[in-house]
Design a protein around this motif. Structure first.
Motif, short mmCIF file in Angstrom:
data_model
loop_
_atom_site.label_atom_id
_atom_site.label_comp_id
_atom_site.label_asym_id
_atom_site.label_seq_id
_atom_site.Cartn_x
_atom_site.Cartn_y
_atom_site.Cartn_z
N LYS A 160 0.84 -1.18 0.00
CA LYS A 160 0.00 0.00 0.00
C LYS A 160 0.89 1.25 0.00
N PRO A 161 0.44 2.33 -0.63
CA PRO A 161 1.28 3.54 -0.69
C PRO A 161 1.47 4.16 0.69
N LYS A 162 2.66 4.76 0.88
CA LYS A 162 2.94 5.45 2.13
C LYS A 162 2.12 6.74 2.17
N THR A 163 1.76 7.15 3.36
CA THR A 163 1.07 8.42 3.50
C THR A 163 2.12 9.52 3.55
N GLU A 164 1.73 10.71 3.22
CA GLU A 164 2.69 11.84 3.21
C GLU A 164 3.24 12.08 4.61
N GLN A 165 2.41 11.95 5.62
CA GLN A 165 2.85 12.23 6.98
C GLN A 165 3.99 11.29 7.40
N SER A 166 3.86 10.00 7.08
CA SER A 166 4.91 9.07 7.51
C SER A 166 6.18 9.22 6.71
#
Length: 71
Positions: free
Chosen positions: A61-67
């Motif tokens: 799954k794609p990483k979130t911008e925050q992480s």
């Protein structure tokens, strides 16, 4: 590739119950006003996996911008 909309669970259940009653893809398609190919893919998934629920996709799954900003 364009995103597609999910069919509601009640509608998928209705497709499966119609199929189990003996109706063909074409009749179910006309009755519910859903493309025949969509009807076929839902029924094939039911025959293969025994469920008409949406299954998780493959791959990471794609990483979130925050992480990705946290180091």
């Amino acid at each position: 590739m364009a995103k597609t909309k999910e069919l509601p669970q009640k509608l998928r259940d209705k497709i499966i119950s119609s199929h189990l009653k003996g109706l063909g893809y074409k009749k179910i398609s006309k009755e519910l006003n859903i493309p025949r190919d969509t009807i076929g893919s839902i029924i094939r998934k039911f025959d293969t996996y025994g469920t008409d629920a949406n299954l998780p996709g493959s791959g990471r799954k794609p990483k979130t911008e925050q992480s990705s900003q946290v180091k």
